[in-house]
Motif scaffolding. Sequence first.
Motif, mmCIF file in Angstrom:
data_model
loop_
_atom_site.group_PDB
_atom_site.id
_atom_site.type_symbol
_atom_site.label_atom_id
_atom_site.label_comp_id
_atom_site.label_asym_id
_atom_site.label_seq_id
_atom_site.Cartn_x
_atom_site.Cartn_y
_atom_site.Cartn_z
ATOM 1 N N ALA A 1 0.843 -1.202 0.000
ATOM 2 C CA ALA A 1 0.000 0.000 0.000
ATOM 3 C C ALA A 1 0.880 1.255 0.000
ATOM 4 C CB ALA A 1 -0.920 0.002 1.214
ATOM 5 N N PHE A 2 1.939 1.237 0.829
ATOM 6 C CA PHE A 2 2.877 2.368 0.840
ATOM 7 C C PHE A 2 3.417 2.613 -0.562
ATOM 8 C CE2 PHE A 2 4.218 1.802 5.542
ATOM 9 C CZ PHE A 2 3.120 2.542 5.919
ATOM 10 N N ARG A 3 3.708 1.494 -1.232
ATOM 11 C CA ARG A 3 4.277 1.608 -2.564
ATOM 12 C C ARG A 3 3.278 2.282 -3.517
ATOM 13 N NH1 ARG A 3 8.813 -1.067 -4.336
ATOM 14 N NH2 ARG A 3 8.882 -2.169 -2.362
ATOM 15 N N THR A 4 2.000 1.934 -3.407
ATOM 16 C CA THR A 4 1.036 2.581 -4.309
ATOM 17 C C THR A 4 0.880 4.063 -3.970
ATOM 18 O OG1 THR A 4 -0.805 1.902 -2.919
ATOM 19 C CG2 THR A 4 -0.350 0.517 -4.798
ATOM 20 N N PHE A 5 1.210 4.441 -2.714
ATOM 21 C CA PHE A 5 1.155 5.866 -2.381
ATOM 22 C C PHE A 5 2.475 6.560 -2.713
ATOM 23 C CE2 PHE A 5 -1.868 4.285 1.050
ATOM 24 C CZ PHE A 5 -2.945 4.402 0.194
ATOM 25 N N ARG A 6 3.335 5.862 -3.457
ATOM 26 C CA ARG A 6 4.612 6.423 -3.905
ATOM 27 C C ARG A 6 5.554 6.793 -2.767
ATOM 28 N NH1 ARG A 6 3.160 7.147 -9.523
ATOM 29 N NH2 ARG A 6 2.122 5.196 -9.442
ATOM 30 N N LEU A 7 5.488 6.063 -1.671
ATOM 31 C CA LEU A 7 6.482 6.269 -0.624
ATOM 32 C C LEU A 7 7.832 5.836 -1.197
ATOM 33 C CD1 LEU A 7 6.272 7.101 2.392
ATOM 34 C CD2 LEU A 7 6.551 4.701 2.957
ATOM 35 N N HIS A 8 8.901 6.522 -0.797
ATOM 36 C CA HIS A 8 10.206 6.238 -1.391
ATOM 37 C C HIS A 8 10.619 4.787 -1.133
ATOM 38 C CE1 HIS A 8 14.337 6.639 -2.607
ATOM 39 N NE2 HIS A 8 14.019 7.814 -3.112
ATOM 40 N N SER A 9 11.189 4.152 -2.170
ATOM 41 C CA SER A 9 11.458 2.711 -2.056
ATOM 42 C C SER A 9 12.479 2.400 -0.962
ATOM 43 C CB SER A 9 11.923 2.152 -3.384
ATOM 44 O OG SER A 9 13.079 2.814 -3.782
ATOM 45 N N ILE A 10 13.406 3.330 -0.728
ATOM 46 C CA ILE A 10 14.399 3.087 0.337
ATOM 47 C C ILE A 10 13.688 3.005 1.688
ATOM 48 C CG2 ILE A 10 16.385 4.034 1.535
ATOM 49 C CD1 ILE A 10 17.443 3.701 -1.053
ATOM 50 N N LEU A 11 12.719 3.873 1.872
ATOM 51 C CA LEU A 11 11.981 3.893 3.128
ATOM 52 C C LEU A 11 11.214 2.590 3.307
ATOM 53 C CD1 LEU A 11 12.039 6.283 5.006
ATOM 54 C CD2 LEU A 11 9.752 6.887 4.251
ATOM 55 N N ILE A 12 10.626 2.115 2.214
ATOM 56 C CA ILE A 12 9.873 0.863 2.270
ATOM 57 C C ILE A 12 10.809 -0.293 2.603
ATOM 58 C CG2 ILE A 12 8.501 -0.761 0.923
ATOM 59 C CD1 ILE A 12 7.352 1.590 -0.563
ATOM 60 N N MET A 13 11.977 -0.275 1.983
ATOM 61 C CA MET A 13 12.957 -1.327 2.223
ATOM 62 C C MET A 13 13.361 -1.309 3.695
ATOM 63 S SD MET A 13 14.864 -2.977 -0.345
ATOM 64 C CE MET A 13 16.092 -2.134 -1.315
ATOM 65 N N LEU A 14 13.601 -0.108 4.231
ATOM 66 C CA LEU A 14 13.988 0.019 5.637
ATOM 67 C C LEU A 14 12.917 -0.578 6.540
ATOM 68 C CD1 LEU A 14 15.512 3.578 6.062
ATOM 69 C CD2 LEU A 14 16.533 1.385 6.623
ATOM 70 N N LEU A 15 11.667 -0.253 6.233
ATOM 71 C CA LEU A 15 10.563 -0.774 7.042
ATOM 72 C C LEU A 15 10.523 -2.292 6.999
ATOM 73 C CD1 LEU A 15 7.634 1.651 6.275
ATOM 74 C CD2 LEU A 15 8.545 1.075 8.519
ATOM 75 N N SER A 16 10.701 -2.834 5.790
ATOM 76 C CA SER A 16 10.583 -4.284 5.689
ATOM 77 C C SER A 16 11.739 -4.959 6.412
ATOM 78 C CB SER A 16 10.488 -4.724 4.233
ATOM 79 O OG SER A 16 11.738 -4.764 3.650
ATOM 80 N N PHE A 17 12.912 -4.333 6.376
ATOM 81 C CA PHE A 17 14.036 -4.916 7.112
ATOM 82 C C PHE A 17 13.817 -4.817 8.606
ATOM 83 C CE2 PHE A 17 16.758 -4.503 3.273
ATOM 84 C CZ PHE A 17 17.011 -5.841 3.198
ATOM 85 N N PHE A 18 13.320 -3.696 9.044
ATOM 86 C CA PHE A 18 13.079 -3.517 10.467
ATOM 87 C C PHE A 18 12.158 -4.628 10.972
ATOM 88 C CE2 PHE A 18 10.369 -1.836 13.853
ATOM 89 C CZ PHE A 18 11.344 -1.591 14.804
ATOM 90 N N TYR A 19 11.130 -4.873 10.186
ATOM 91 C CA TYR A 19 10.148 -5.885 10.562
ATOM 92 C C TYR A 19 10.793 -7.266 10.629
ATOM 93 C CZ TYR A 19 6.141 -8.978 9.872
ATOM 94 O OH TYR A 19 5.214 -9.967 9.981
ATOM 95 N N ARG A 20 11.653 -7.564 9.663
ATOM 96 C CA ARG A 20 12.253 -8.882 9.617
ATOM 97 C C ARG A 20 13.336 -9.082 10.658
ATOM 98 N NH1 ARG A 20 12.024 -9.417 3.553
ATOM 99 N NH2 ARG A 20 9.985 -10.340 3.606
ATOM 100 N N TYR A 21 14.039 -7.998 11.025
ATOM 101 C CA TYR A 21 15.221 -8.166 11.854
ATOM 102 C C TYR A 21 14.995 -7.904 13.331
ATOM 103 C CZ TYR A 21 17.663 -8.411 7.449
ATOM 104 O OH TYR A 21 18.078 -8.783 6.206
ATOM 105 N N LEU A 22 13.827 -7.367 13.655
ATOM 106 C CA LEU A 22 13.565 -7.063 15.051
ATOM 107 C C LEU A 22 13.713 -8.321 15.903
ATOM 108 C CD1 LEU A 22 12.708 -4.649 16.718
ATOM 109 C CD2 LEU A 22 10.363 -5.455 16.579
ATOM 110 N N TYR A 23 13.148 -9.422 15.431
ATOM 111 C CA TYR A 23 13.205 -10.643 16.220
ATOM 112 C C TYR A 23 14.616 -11.201 16.277
ATOM 113 C CZ TYR A 23 13.894 -14.063 12.567
ATOM 114 O OH TYR A 23 14.450 -14.813 11.582
ATOM 115 N N LEU A 24 15.421 -10.923 15.242
ATOM 116 C CA LEU A 24 16.810 -11.398 15.248
ATOM 117 C C LEU A 24 17.585 -10.753 16.392
ATOM 118 C CD1 LEU A 24 18.043 -11.453 11.553
ATOM 119 C CD2 LEU A 24 17.625 -13.367 13.079
#
Lengths: 236, 254
Positions: B140-163
């Motif tokens: 959804a963020f992507r369809t709102f044209r949020l910057h791809s770096i920001l989206i990537m950061l979010l997805s990494f944060f989500y994946r790595y928090l548990y690590l």
Amino acid sequence: MVDQPLIKAANLVCEHHDGTVALDDVSFEVMPGRSLAVVGPNGAGKSSLLTCLMGFLKYSGEITINGQVLTSTSVPQIRRVMTMVFQDPDDQLFMPTLAEDVAFGPNNLGLSSDQVESRVSKVLDRLNLSELRDRPPHHLSFGEKRRAALATALAMNPSILLLDEPTANLDPATRRELAEYLAGLDATLLIATHDLEFVKALCPRVILLSKGRLITEVDTSCLLQNTALLRNHRLA
Amino acid sequence: MHHSYLDKYARGTTAIHGLDARVKVLFSFAFIILIASLRASGFEFYLACLTLIAVCLIAARIPTVYLLTRSIVVIPFAGFAAISYMLTRTGGTTYWHSGPFAITSEGLIDASHLLARSWLAVSCMIILVNTTPFDQILKAFRTFRLHSILIMLLSFFYRYLYLLWDESERMQRARNLRYFGGKPEKQFAMLGHLVSSLFLRTYERTERVQMSMLSRGWDGSAAHVKLKPFTLQNVLNLVIGFSLLIILWWISTW
Ligand SMILES: Nc1ncnc2c1ncn2[C@@H]1O[C@H](COP(=O)(O)OP(=O)(O)OP(=O)(O)O)[C@@H](O)[C@H]1O
Ligand SMILES: [Mg+2]
């Protein structure tokens, strides 16, 4: 027509981020269908060799995979046909459930969700993991994680599969089943291992690494008979 | 820590789960902007917001205790800001003062507003991530044209928090195995070492996990996550959502 090698490494020198030289002037070839084992003592550079072939480490020399020279532009294409199972399964698994983790690769290949689901079920079934499909992968037992990590790679249907210590921590029956399963695959394998029995079952040829250098490349049967060489390199 | 610590209920099947991700994302952000931008608001406003949150919880079948335990994270952050508000604001009745610091009725009111709003904003986010799978939120963020770096950061944060969490558990276990008490200053130094190597180790692990993603054909685009076309029903839902927000705003002007 003479087959061209699937993997060709020429004068490979490769170092880690901190400057540790892990491979020094290594050259070898892997022909289609002729799986190759990489053996050597701890710290010999086996894991480094596999990660380097996947394009994750800085190197000089030349790597050719399936006729394509490994460069930053060709690497995404290469990773569609060649994939790797890491030595530590915790590095491999990162999705919330096992099924999602196995689906990760096929999804990236752009398959339809039905195709993805059928691959996931098939692979999980073959590796006796179906019951664990909804569990978080990092809460599995170590041996289960190892099979799970393998499942994530196999779901990619790779034609070249790099395996880093695939039999470590597996019980003997699982190890035997794994060997049978891998032997039935259509993929050419490059296996880094200390498990010579496993090598004997799967790979006709072996390269022996020590301290980052290629000591020799021989037929597996020759290596197994050469007790002096094995002892010299801490393999027996 | 469990992978699903923050979004255990994301894959539910209630009507709220079934709403389009874009509608939920837009509504949530509008809600947060609304509560953040209102300066003064009365008790009725907070009651209305609380009702809204409660209705969402019930409709999405998320246990209240779950929301409360997850929303505790705001306390250290908002609490710190609230305390500084409380000690530095002047006006109204003064209850206590010493040097530049004073506790006044105005300060107390401001601090409680801040706490209440932070909690509402975090609760809204918790409900969003527990009613929408994370990859759909990113899409959804992507369809709102949020910057791809920001989206990537979010997805990494989500994946790595548990690590980060897992790694710290492992290191504590390794320490406790060989640790039998000691002087406080030594313990403090050891904690320092532990924290710094925790970050280093987690960083290295994230690097290897990224290798694993790359070797399975990942290119950061989440190309397989597909959102359905934006239908008239979605537009209608958005209109209903924004009408609710307008009512909330109107209540805040009472
Ligand atoms: N991330 C890293 N950074 C720096 N040096 C490393 C790193 N990983 C490995 N090395 C070094 O590179 C050399 C080769 O290590 P590698 O992990 O490839 O050995 P290996 O043959 O796989 O050993 P093992 O049988 O123990 O798995 C070793 O000297 C090691 O210390
Ligand atoms: Mg290794």
